[in-house]
Design an enzyme around this catalytic site. Structure first.
Site, PDB file in Angstrom:
ATOM      1  N   ARG A   1      17.886  61.335  92.736  1.00 13.50           N
ATOM      2  CA  ARG A   1      16.649  62.094  92.923  1.00 13.50           C
ATOM      3  C   ARG A   1      16.899  63.481  93.515  1.00 13.50           C
ATOM      4  O   ARG A   1      15.988  64.311  93.592  1.00 13.50           O
ATOM      5  CB  ARG A   1      15.694  61.317  93.826  1.00 13.50           C
ATOM      6  CG  ARG A   1      15.340  59.944  93.300  1.00 13.50           C
ATOM      7  CD  ARG A   1      14.408  59.236  94.243  1.00 13.50           C
ATOM      8  NE  ARG A   1      13.144  59.924  94.350  1.00 13.50           N
ATOM      9  CZ  ARG A   1      12.120  59.758  93.532  1.00 13.50           C
ATOM     10  NH1 ARG A   1      12.199  58.874  92.561  1.00 13.50           N
ATOM     11  NH2 ARG A   1      11.011  60.440  93.688  1.00 13.50           N
TER      12      ARG A   1
ATOM     13  N   HIS B   1      16.612  81.944  59.585  1.00 12.06           N
ATOM     14  CA  HIS B   1      15.618  82.901  60.111  1.00 12.06           C
ATOM     15  C   HIS B   1      16.076  83.523  61.417  1.00 12.06           C
ATOM     16  O   HIS B   1      15.254  84.022  62.181  1.00 12.06           O
ATOM     17  CB  HIS B   1      14.265  82.201  60.268  1.00 12.06           C
ATOM     18  CG  HIS B   1      13.735  81.694  58.970  1.00 12.06           C
ATOM     19  ND1 HIS B   1      13.265  82.516  57.968  1.00 12.06           N
ATOM     20  CD2 HIS B   1      13.656  80.427  58.477  1.00 12.06           C
ATOM     21  CE1 HIS B   1      12.892  81.786  56.926  1.00 12.06           C
ATOM     22  NE2 HIS B   1      13.131  80.511  57.212  1.00 12.06           N
TER      23      HIS B   1
ATOM     24  N   CYS C   1      14.006  64.523  95.424  1.00 14.50           N
ATOM     25  CA  CYS C   1      14.241  64.121  96.809  1.00 14.50           C
ATOM     26  C   CYS C   1      14.017  62.615  96.885  1.00 14.50           C
ATOM     27  O   CYS C   1      13.098  62.075  96.304  1.00 14.50           O
ATOM     28  CB  CYS C   1      13.325  64.784  97.822  1.00 14.50           C
ATOM     29  SG  CYS C   1      13.478  66.558  97.880  1.00 14.50           S
TER      30      CYS C   1
ATOM     31  N   GLU D   1      22.924  69.814  79.632  1.00 20.09           N
ATOM     32  CA  GLU D   1      22.589  69.463  81.017  1.00 20.09           C
ATOM     33  C   GLU D   1      23.750  68.836  81.784  1.00 20.09           C
ATOM     34  O   GLU D   1      23.825  68.988  82.996  1.00 20.09           O
ATOM     35  CB  GLU D   1      21.335  68.579  81.097  1.00 20.09           C
ATOM     36  CG  GLU D   1      21.506  67.143  80.677  1.00 20.09           C
ATOM     37  CD  GLU D   1      20.253  66.311  80.973  1.00 20.09           C
ATOM     38  OE1 GLU D   1      19.870  65.532  80.093  1.00 20.09           O
ATOM     39  OE2 GLU D   1      19.688  66.429  82.061  1.00 20.09           O
TER      40      GLU D   1
ATOM     41  N   LYS E   1      16.683  63.597  88.874  1.00 18.01           N
ATOM     42  CA  LYS E   1      15.866  62.722  88.035  1.00 18.01           C
ATOM     43  C   LYS E   1      14.469  62.666  88.646  1.00 18.01           C
ATOM     44  O   LYS E   1      14.311  62.845  89.843  1.00 18.01           O
ATOM     45  CB  LYS E   1      16.491  61.321  88.053  1.00 18.01           C
ATOM     46  CG  LYS E   1      16.173  60.520  86.807  1.00 18.01           C
ATOM     47  CD  LYS E   1      17.064  59.341  86.681  1.00 18.01           C
ATOM     48  CE  LYS E   1      16.776  58.559  85.444  1.00 18.01           C
ATOM     49  NZ  LYS E   1      17.224  59.221  84.223  1.00 18.01           N
TER      50      LYS E   1
ATOM     51  N   LYS F   1      21.237  67.001  75.983  1.00 17.80           N
ATOM     52  CA  LYS F   1      22.172  66.164  76.734  1.00 17.80           C
ATOM     53  C   LYS F   1      23.464  66.908  76.993  1.00 17.80           C
ATOM     54  O   LYS F   1      23.999  66.873  78.092  1.00 17.80           O
ATOM     55  CB  LYS F   1      22.432  64.881  75.927  1.00 17.80           C
ATOM     56  CG  LYS F   1      22.607  63.690  76.743  1.00 17.80           C
ATOM     57  CD  LYS F   1      21.359  62.906  77.082  1.00 17.80           C
ATOM     58  CE  LYS F   1      20.175  63.682  77.575  1.00 17.80           C
ATOM     59  NZ  LYS F   1      18.992  62.886  77.771  1.00 17.80           N
TER      60      LYS F   1
ATOM     61  N   GLU G   1      17.512  66.649  71.262  1.00 19.01           N
ATOM     62  CA  GLU G   1      17.974  65.739  72.317  1.00 19.01           C
ATOM     63  C   GLU G   1      19.501  65.792  72.475  1.00 19.01           C
ATOM     64  O   GLU G   1      20.021  65.793  73.590  1.00 19.01           O
ATOM     65  CB  GLU G   1      17.489  64.313  71.998  1.00 19.01           C
ATOM     66  CG  GLU G   1      17.976  63.223  72.918  1.00 19.01           C
ATOM     67  CD  GLU G   1      17.594  63.414  74.382  1.00 19.01           C
ATOM     68  OE1 GLU G   1      16.771  64.288  74.690  1.00 19.01           O
ATOM     69  OE2 GLU G   1      18.157  62.692  75.215  1.00 19.01           O
TER      70      GLU G   1
ATOM     71  N   ASN H   1       9.090  64.066 100.566  1.00 18.90           N
ATOM     72  CA  ASN H   1       9.357  64.400  99.170  1.00 18.90           C
ATOM     73  C   ASN H   1       8.077  64.965  98.585  1.00 18.90           C
ATOM     74  O   ASN H   1       7.022  64.345  98.726  1.00 18.90           O
ATOM     75  CB  ASN H   1       9.779  63.125  98.422  1.00 18.90           C
ATOM     76  CG  ASN H   1       9.759  63.292  96.920  1.00 18.90           C
ATOM     77  OD1 ASN H   1      10.037  64.374  96.413  1.00 18.90           O
ATOM     78  ND2 ASN H   1       9.444  62.246  96.198  1.00 18.90           N
ATOM     79  N   GLY H   2       8.144  66.126  97.961  1.00 18.25           N
ATOM     80  CA  GLY H   2       6.943  66.732  97.378  1.00 18.25           C
ATOM     81  C   GLY H   2       6.861  68.190  97.774  1.00 18.25           C
ATOM     82  O   GLY H   2       7.857  68.788  98.193  1.00 18.25           O
TER      83      GLY H   2
ATOM     84  N   TRP I   1      16.564  67.692  97.066  1.00 19.29           N
ATOM     85  CA  TRP I   1      16.622  68.628  95.940  1.00 19.29           C
ATOM     86  C   TRP I   1      15.749  69.804  96.377  1.00 19.29           C
ATOM     87  O   TRP I   1      14.540  69.674  96.479  1.00 19.29           O
ATOM     88  CB  TRP I   1      16.067  67.977  94.680  1.00 19.29           C
ATOM     89  CG  TRP I   1      16.202  68.815  93.448  1.00 19.29           C
ATOM     90  CD1 TRP I   1      17.263  68.872  92.594  1.00 19.29           C
ATOM     91  CD2 TRP I   1      15.215  69.718  92.916  1.00 19.29           C
ATOM     92  NE1 TRP I   1      17.008  69.761  91.580  1.00 19.29           N
ATOM     93  CE2 TRP I   1      15.763  70.288  91.747  1.00 19.29           C
ATOM     94  CE3 TRP I   1      13.951  70.104  93.309  1.00 19.29           C
ATOM     95  CZ2 TRP I   1      15.082  71.213  90.970  1.00 19.29           C
ATOM     96  CZ3 TRP I   1      13.259  71.030  92.541  1.00 19.29           C
ATOM     97  CH2 TRP I   1      13.828  71.575  91.376  1.00 19.29           C
TER      98      TRP I   1
END
Ligand code: F6R
Length: 589
Positions: free
Chosen positions: A27, A495, A2, A479, A584, A476, A472, A100-101, A74
């Site tokens: 955000r 395995h 947010c 996502e 983010k 990437k 990584e 935000n939170g 968000w």
């Protein structure tokens, strides 16, 4: 998570606020809205969708007001919808709040407020704040605000407005970032500096449990614990407006990948800060790198590198560490948190847990003045500049270089590396910028992505320090392209996952230029024998990277993998800058 914004000054607040929200969109972007004080009271145009969609439907140019707050969401409590979009008001519509939170005790507070006759419109936790202010208001907005804050448990950055006090915005922070941008006859409030960098670089950064009042010409801040007025430092932000712009690129992600050469060299500016960290950790029995997501992969690289250099280190996912390893730490342990934003809730919690056990704490962070830098004993910056795309790219390069430098310094200090070898490695780190540039200039990746655009399953394989590269690369791709991709330690394939190999699968194998090469070649033969396609990444491989010391190969090998993920996303018609369900800076647990 947010983005919140506020503006008070001579310009038209609705227009300024939507511009600020656009810059904070990374955000969160499931709904957006503003509250501004107009002649007839507080107006709250808001809606579901990305900032541009909401802006287009509301036409802020037609609105008029000189003070307001805004929010890009968000969702945590309540589905993305117009009614759940911020800002929220009390029963009377006199107070408006953006937040935000997470307010952890909101259900309890809501029950109490409902018993006292308040009626709620949304499913959000935020709405209780507006009703609490209404409950405590007795002519003094700031006092009612402070009393409301006193009831909240959880994390918050809050902006609040009232029709009774048309010249002021109230602000508060606990565990969610909030900055005040100081202008001439105008002030800005934002979750992150890029929102106002085009207007001012002078800022006040709020710390936890602080609140205050912002008018066009003044600011005043207070401690929530003592109630005392605070003398807050004015900071000059080093990031430029241009750095936070898209430039000529189609997406921030592509721009940021092209900034990776600079990110590599800029991280070396943190040398002195890293040396200070190194001095402290040299007396510690064990070093733990702690982080989330991409930053965790940088920590894992740090573990392998330290071990390669003869030093003991661990890497942990912060959300696991805080509930497990943290409990066994003591003053002989060092915890090094890695984070682009410096605001990731799990990483912050892990550091707090480590501090409570007496461990030394340091952080490797990109955002100057962020929460982690305020919490840790020491901080080293990556100096990567603002990273706007949700998927972290150039910041990862900065983290790898910082971690490499820290490992080399530590090895030198502990006499595991002599001065000559140290200098050789250090010189090569300085050359990494050109090597990354060579990869970007070679322009091979788009064509490769075109040939793989319809593949449904990818595996990324690596060994030792390139195992984090495999993780990584896969992260990437998944996502931003929503394609199934798994990073695996190459030796683990037999395995289990080998059972999945067939002609529908593509494997990207990161090939080391060292004694492990033969091992990966054997793994590749096993995969090919099952019909899967293999693309190799390495010196003179299908995806070519320049030669360097093998311990630095991860800094190069990830660059084409970032581009590969980017192009697959674009070829699928997706927006790589704003992947679905993500945001983010993950400031909730
Ligand atoms: C992936 C990504 C995330 C972040 C993670 C930690 O591309 O960006 O996995 O790396 O959320 O964020 P920071 O580094 O801000 O702590």
């Amino acid at each position: 998570m947010c983005g919140i914004a506020g503006y008070v000054g001579g310009k038209n607040a609705p227009v300024v606020l939507f511009d600020m929200l656009k810059r904070l969109e990374y955000r969160g972007y499931d709904s957006a809205g503003i509250a501004y004080v107009g002649e007839d009271g507080i107006n709250i145009p808001k809606g579901k969708g990305k900032v541009d969609e909401v802006r287009a439907s509301l036409n802020p140019e037609s609105l008029m007001g000189q003070i307001g707050v805004g929010h890009t969401r968000w969702a945590t409590h309540g589905v993305p919808s117009t009614v759940n979009a911020h800002p929220h008001t009390d029963c009377t519509g006199v107070f408006a709040v953006a937040h935000n939170g997470i307010i952890e005790n909101f259900l309890e507070l809501k029950d109490e407020l409902e018993e006292r006759g308040h009626s709620f419109k949304s499913e959000t936790d935020t709405e209780v704040i507006a009703h609490l202010i209404e409950e405590y208001y007795d002519g003094d907005f700031l006092e009612a605000f402070a009393k409301a804050l006193g009831k909240l448990k959880g994390s918050y950055a809050i902006t609040a407005l009232s029709t009774h006090h048309r010249d002021m915005i109230l602000v508060a922070r606990n565990e969610s970032p909030l900055l005040i941008g100081l202008g001439e006859g105008e002030n800005f409030i934002a979750s992150d500096a890029p929102a106002f960098l085009g207007e001012t670089k002078e800022a006040v950064i709020l710390d936890d449990l602080e609140y205050g009042v912002v008018t066009a010409g003044n600011t005043a801040f207070y401690s929530l614990k003592s109630g005392r007025k605070l003398r807050k430092k004015h900071e000059t932000l080093s990031w430029s407006f241009r750095e936070a712009e898209r430039g000529g690129y189609h997406h921030f992600m592509l721009k940021e990948v092209h900034e990776e050469p600079d990110a590599a060299v800029n991280a070396l500016k943190g040398e002195k800060e890293l040396r200070a960290v190194c001095d402290k950790i040299s007396s510690c029995r064990r070093v733990y790198f702690v982080a989330c997501g991409t930053a965790y992969h940088a920590g894992l690289y740090g573990k392998y590198l330290m071990e390669r250099l003869g030093l003991a280190a661990e890497a942990s996912i912060a959300s696991e560490f805080r509930y497990s390893t943290a409990g066994s730490l003591n003053s002989e342990c060092a915890v090094i948190a890695i984070s682009q934003s410096g605001e990731t809730a799990d990483t912050i919690a892990a550091v707090k847990a480590a501090k409570a056990r007496g461990a030394y704490t340091a952080c490797i962070v990109n955002v100057v003045g962020s929460s982690l830098t305020r919490l840790c004993d020491d901080s080293a910056y990556t100096y990567s500049g603002p990273e706007i795309a949700v998927a972290s790219t150039k910041a990862y390069i900065g983290q790898l270089v910082s971690v490499a430098l820290l490992s080399l310094e530590s090895a030198k200090k502990k006499m595991k590396l002599d001065e000559k070898d140290f200098l050789d490695y250090f010189d090569e780190l300085k050359n990494i910028r050109e090597r990354i540039q060579d990869i970007l200039d070679s322009n091979e990746i788009r064509a490769l992505a075109e040939s793989e655009a319809n593949t449904r399953t990818f595996f990324y394989l690596g060994r030792r320090e390139n195992y984090p590269t495999a993780l990584e690369g896969a992260l990437k791709l998944k996502e931003i392209s929503y394609v199934h991709a798994e990073g695996y330690a190459a030796g683990e394939l037999k395995h289990g996952p080998l059972a999945l190999m067939d002609e529908t699968v593509t494997v990207l194998a990161i090939m080391p230029d060292d004694e492990l090469k033969r091992k990966v070649e054997s793994n590749i033969s096993e995969i090919k024998a099952r019909g899967a396609k293999v693309i190799t990444v390495g010196v003179n491989k299908d995806i070519r990277i320049p030669k360097t010391y093998p311990i630095f190969a991860p800094i190069l090998a990830i660059v084409p993998l970032h581009l590969f993920a980017y192009y697959i996303s674009v070829l699928k018609g997706l927006d790589p800058d704003k992947p679905r369900n993500l945001a983010k800076s993950v400031t909730v647990e």
